[in-house]
Design an enzyme around this catalytic site. Structure first.
Site, PDB file in Angstrom:
ATOM      1  CG  ASP A  13      -1.988  -0.994   1.272  1.00  0.00           C
ATOM      2  OD1 ASP A  13      -2.215  -1.636   0.240  1.00  0.00           O
ATOM      3  OD2 ASP A  13      -2.628  -1.153   2.330  1.00  0.00           O
ATOM      4  NE  ARG A  21      -4.399  -1.889  -4.281  1.00  0.00           N
ATOM      5  CZ  ARG A  21      -4.052  -2.257  -3.040  1.00  0.00           C
ATOM      6  NH1 ARG A  21      -3.694  -1.364  -2.160  1.00  0.00           N
ATOM      7  NH2 ARG A  21      -4.081  -3.520  -2.695  1.00  0.00           N
TER       8      ARG A  21
END
Ligand code: FDA
Length: 319
Positions: free
Chosen positions: A134, A184
């Site tokens: 992340d 992502r």
């Protein structure tokens, strides 16, 4: 204007220790936040994963936690992830995982953090699972990508996240495309100054579309299996439509990229995409450290705050 101020206030409060203590000590805090995460235990998380997979979704599981200040806490996070991977293996579930580097000790040193994540990446690799790192606030971008680059030399199953709101992201995305990693792409969830991030939503959206096209072009151009793989992480229907249209326009097959959404958000849209045969992954967080995650979800949508206020008023009326 009002919603920008509210967003900024909520993101500031996401870092408040006293509010965190208060929110996590009162039962209503847990009840309100619970909509956004799968529970506090690994069993609850894997139960959610099984249900989602039965409904046709792919998943990535995240153990909530960030900003650790002690080496001991970072090692505990690493061990929690290793236990999660054992449970995934023993439970016969196939789910990718996501993690935050500040949970693995990023602020305590790059080498220390990378070594902790490497243990998790090794175990995940043996199980054939992808690890997504992340992306946190912009003070961590450079260090996060440095750790990712180091891990990418040894592991093919580790991918980063790029935030469309950062000015630097185009350059970072080009470098990621050269490596051919899974990436992502999201808009970005932290409080950032105008020196580093687009303040206007329209500019963030335009940059997201630009970065999406950049990755999909590279996926198309590269030999099979060598190009980047896009995880388009958004609940924004315009971004989703733009991605589908562009993939269609350049003739990219539907399984050459995927959409990703957060647990508890726009389930209707998640179902619609899965039903169309599009790869749709749900991010499933769990654990006790839900407070900052919950506050970022509040900040994304002011309507969520009124929902909380109404619930609190109802609760106080009851007592
Ligand atoms: P936008 O904010 O424009 O919202 C579009 C629509 O989605 C809204 O109108 C609403 O209907 C719905 N929606 C969005 N957020 C909602 C909420 N909280 N509650 C209810 N409805 C909501 N960020 C980051 O900085 N680093 C990261 O690593 C990640 N990782 C990540 C993984 C995945 C799978 C997703 C989907 C998102 C992230 N994010 C993230 C969060 C991301 O940056 C962003 O803050 C949110 O996805 C919200 O932006 P949208 O793209 O959904 O668009």
């Amino acid at each position: 204007m009002m919603s920008t101020l509210l967003r900024s206030l909520l993101l500031g409060l996401a870092r408040s220790q006293w509010l965190r203590r208060l929110a996590t000590q009162v039962p209503i805090g847990y009840r309100l936040a619970r909509r956004f995460f799968a529970g506090e235990t690994v069993d609850e998380a894997l139960e959610a994963v099984r249900t989602l997979q039965a409904d046709g979704f792919l998943t990535t599981v995240d153990i909530l936690g960030e900003d650790v200040e002690q080496e001991e806490e970072a090692r505990r996070a690493r061990d929690d992830y290793l236990r999660l991977l054992d449970e995934i293996d023993q439970g016969g579930v196939m789910t990718d995982i996501s993690l935050k580097l500040t949970q693995f000790g990023l602020d305590l040193g790059l080498d220390f953090c990378a070594a902790n994540v490497a243990e998790v990446a090794t175990r995940a690799d043996a199980l054939g699972l992808q690890v997504t790192i992340d992306m946190e606030d912009s003070s961590r971008t450079e260090a996060t990508l440095a750790v990712w680059r180091r891990l990418a030399e040894a592991y093919g199953n580790v991918g980063p996240v790029i935030q469309a709101y950062l000015y630097r992201s185009e350059e970072d995305m080009r470098a990621i495309c050269e490596v051919g990693a899974s990436v992502r792409l999201c808009k970005g969830a932290y409080k950032e100054p105008p020196e580093v991030a687009f303040p206007q939503k329209a500019d963030v959206d335009a940059n997201m579309v630009k970065l999406m096209k950049l990755v999909l072009d590279q996926t198309l151009r590269a030999p099979p299996g060598e190009g980047p793989y896009l995880g388009m992480a958004t609940h924004d229907e315009q971004m989703i439509a733009a991605t589908k249209a562009y993939a269609n326009q350049i003739g990219l097959p539907r399984d050459a990229f995927e959409f990703q959404m957060l647990y508890g958000i726009r389930r209707d849209l998640q179902e619609r995409l899965a039903a169309e045969g599009t790869r749709m992954r749900v991010y499933v967080p769990y654990g006790t450290e839900w407070y900052p995650y919950f506050m970022r979800r509040m900040a994304e949508r002011p309507a969520n705050v009124w929902f909380v206020i109404r619930a609190l008023l109802k609760e106080s009326g009851r007592g």
